[in-house]
Design an enzyme around this catalytic site. Structure first.
Site, PDB file in Angstrom:
ATOM      1  N   ASP A 127       0.791  -1.245   0.000  1.00 24.27           N
ATOM      2  CA  ASP A 127       0.000   0.000   0.000  1.00 24.27           C
ATOM      3  C   ASP A 127       0.822   1.294   0.000  1.00 24.27           C
ATOM      4  O   ASP A 127       0.470   2.257   0.718  1.00 24.27           O
ATOM      5  CB  ASP A 127      -0.973   0.012   1.202  1.00 24.27           C
TER       6      ASP A 127
ATOM      7  N   ASP B 275      -4.544  -0.955  -1.857  1.00 25.07           N
ATOM      8  CA  ASP B 275      -5.844  -0.766  -1.218  1.00 25.07           C
ATOM      9  C   ASP B 275      -6.773  -0.166  -2.284  1.00 25.07           C
ATOM     10  O   ASP B 275      -6.404   0.826  -2.936  1.00 25.07           O
ATOM     11  CB  ASP B 275      -5.646   0.205  -0.043  1.00 25.07           C
TER      12      ASP B 275
ATOM     13  N   HIS C 214     -10.756   0.576  -2.777  1.00 23.55           N
ATOM     14  CA  HIS C 214     -12.140   0.547  -2.284  1.00 23.55           C
ATOM     15  C   HIS C 214     -13.121   1.151  -3.273  1.00 23.55           C
ATOM     16  O   HIS C 214     -12.823   2.188  -3.895  1.00 23.55           O
ATOM     17  CB  HIS C 214     -12.241   1.362  -0.986  1.00 23.55           C
TER      18      HIS C 214
ATOM     19  N   HIS D 270     -17.481   2.824   0.651  1.00 20.00           N
ATOM     20  CA  HIS D 270     -17.067   1.559   1.288  1.00 20.00           C
ATOM     21  C   HIS D 270     -17.461   1.528   2.767  1.00 20.00           C
ATOM     22  O   HIS D 270     -17.461   2.564   3.446  1.00 20.00           O
ATOM     23  CB  HIS D 270     -15.547   1.399   1.146  1.00 20.00           C
TER      24      HIS D 270
ATOM     25  N   HIS E 172     -10.634   6.910   1.464  1.00 21.52           N
ATOM     26  CA  HIS E 172      -9.263   6.770   0.954  1.00 21.52           C
ATOM     27  C   HIS E 172      -9.212   5.667  -0.093  1.00 21.52           C
ATOM     28  O   HIS E 172     -10.044   4.764  -0.086  1.00 21.52           O
ATOM     29  CB  HIS E 172      -8.298   6.434   2.110  1.00 21.52           C
TER      30      HIS E 172
ATOM     31  N   LYS F 177      -7.077  -5.125  -2.994  1.00 22.05           N
ATOM     32  CA  LYS F 177      -7.824  -5.638  -1.832  1.00 22.05           C
ATOM     33  C   LYS F 177      -8.733  -4.548  -1.297  1.00 22.05           C
ATOM     34  O   LYS F 177      -8.476  -3.359  -1.515  1.00 22.05           O
ATOM     35  CB  LYS F 177      -6.847  -6.102  -0.757  1.00 22.05           C
TER      36      LYS F 177
ATOM     37  N   CYS G 210      -2.098  -2.684   7.559  1.00 21.52           N
ATOM     38  CA  CYS G 210      -1.988  -3.586   6.405  1.00 21.52           C
ATOM     39  C   CYS G 210      -0.695  -4.384   6.381  1.00 21.52           C
ATOM     40  O   CYS G 210      -0.695  -5.540   5.968  1.00 21.52           O
ATOM     41  CB  CYS G 210      -2.206  -2.794   5.127  1.00 21.52           C
TER      42      CYS G 210
END
Ligand code: VGL
Ligand code: ZN
Length: 210
Positions: A13, A51, A53, A57, A86, A111, A156
């Site tokens: 990330d 990351d 989303h 989310h 984010h 993810k 993470c």
């Protein structure tokens, strides 16, 4: 230690929203870039996580009226920290930093793309059931040792390392190539969980060529 053919570096990330000026900037997050670039040169095998989303989310405080970022909430799978919006898919904040110099990275694992489930780990989502497929990928390719670095150490990176260890990999977390958010005791908790799981905390100086 000298990274070899059964070793993989997972860079977690390193995205603009976690870097200075980003929506969820990790303190001193930019300091991971130089050590990660050096480390990556010592590894033949590198994978990245991203990351990623959807808008609205479940982990975003903005999705829960009256709630603020960094508060806890109960979602269908258990407690969840609420975050500022984010790493929304296809926004500039979700891009992996162009300062990362890892042209030989072999896989980018996205993810957190399920609307109702967060995913700190690159292996398993926050419901602790849904697999990303990364363990199968690494096993199929014959890797034995997993080295973890990036952002954020206490979310993470830690969860990725914990799941790597649980999946049977000999697992290392490279501390100077990671930075923490440290909210509500998250860093101490992560350090305790990592040591209980047998994850080795190391410095990049312990890796030959980095
Ligand atoms: C992360 C919080 C929310 C991370 C991702 O990369 O550590 N933290 N989403
Ligand atoms: Zn996230």
């Amino acid at each position: 230690m000298k990274p070899g053919d059964q070793d993989i570096l997972i860079v977690t990330d390193v995205q603009y929203d976690f870097l200075p000026g980003g929506a969820l900037a990790v303190p001193q997050g930019g300091e991971v870039i130089d050590p990660i670039n050096r480390l990556a040169k010592a590894f033949r095998h590198v994978v990245l996580t991203q990351d990623w989303h959807p808008k609205g989310h479940a982990s975003f405080a903005s999705n829960h009226p009256g709630r603020q970022p960094f508060e806890m909430i109960d979602l269908h799978y258990g407690p969840q920290v609420l975050w500022p919006d984010h790493c929304v898919q296809s926004t500039p904040g979700a891009e992996i930093s162009r300062e990362l110099d890892i042209p030989h990275a072999q896989l980018v694992i996205r993810k957190g793309y399920n609307q109702d489930i967060d995913s700190y780990s690159g292996f398993k989502e926050a419901d602790r059931q849904t697999q990303t497929g990364l363990a199968g990928y690494l096993k199929e390719r014959g890797f034995r040792r997993v080295f973890c670095a990036g952002l954020a150490l206490d979310f993470c990176v830690a969860w990725t390392a914990l799941d790597a260890a649980a999946a049977g990999f000999d697992t290392f977390l490279i501390e100077d190539a990671s930075r923490a958010i440290d909210t509500n005791g998250s860093l101490v908790r992560a350090q305790n969980d990592l040591s209980a799981a047998g994850v080795n905390i190391i410095g990049s100086a312990q890796l030959e060529g980095a």
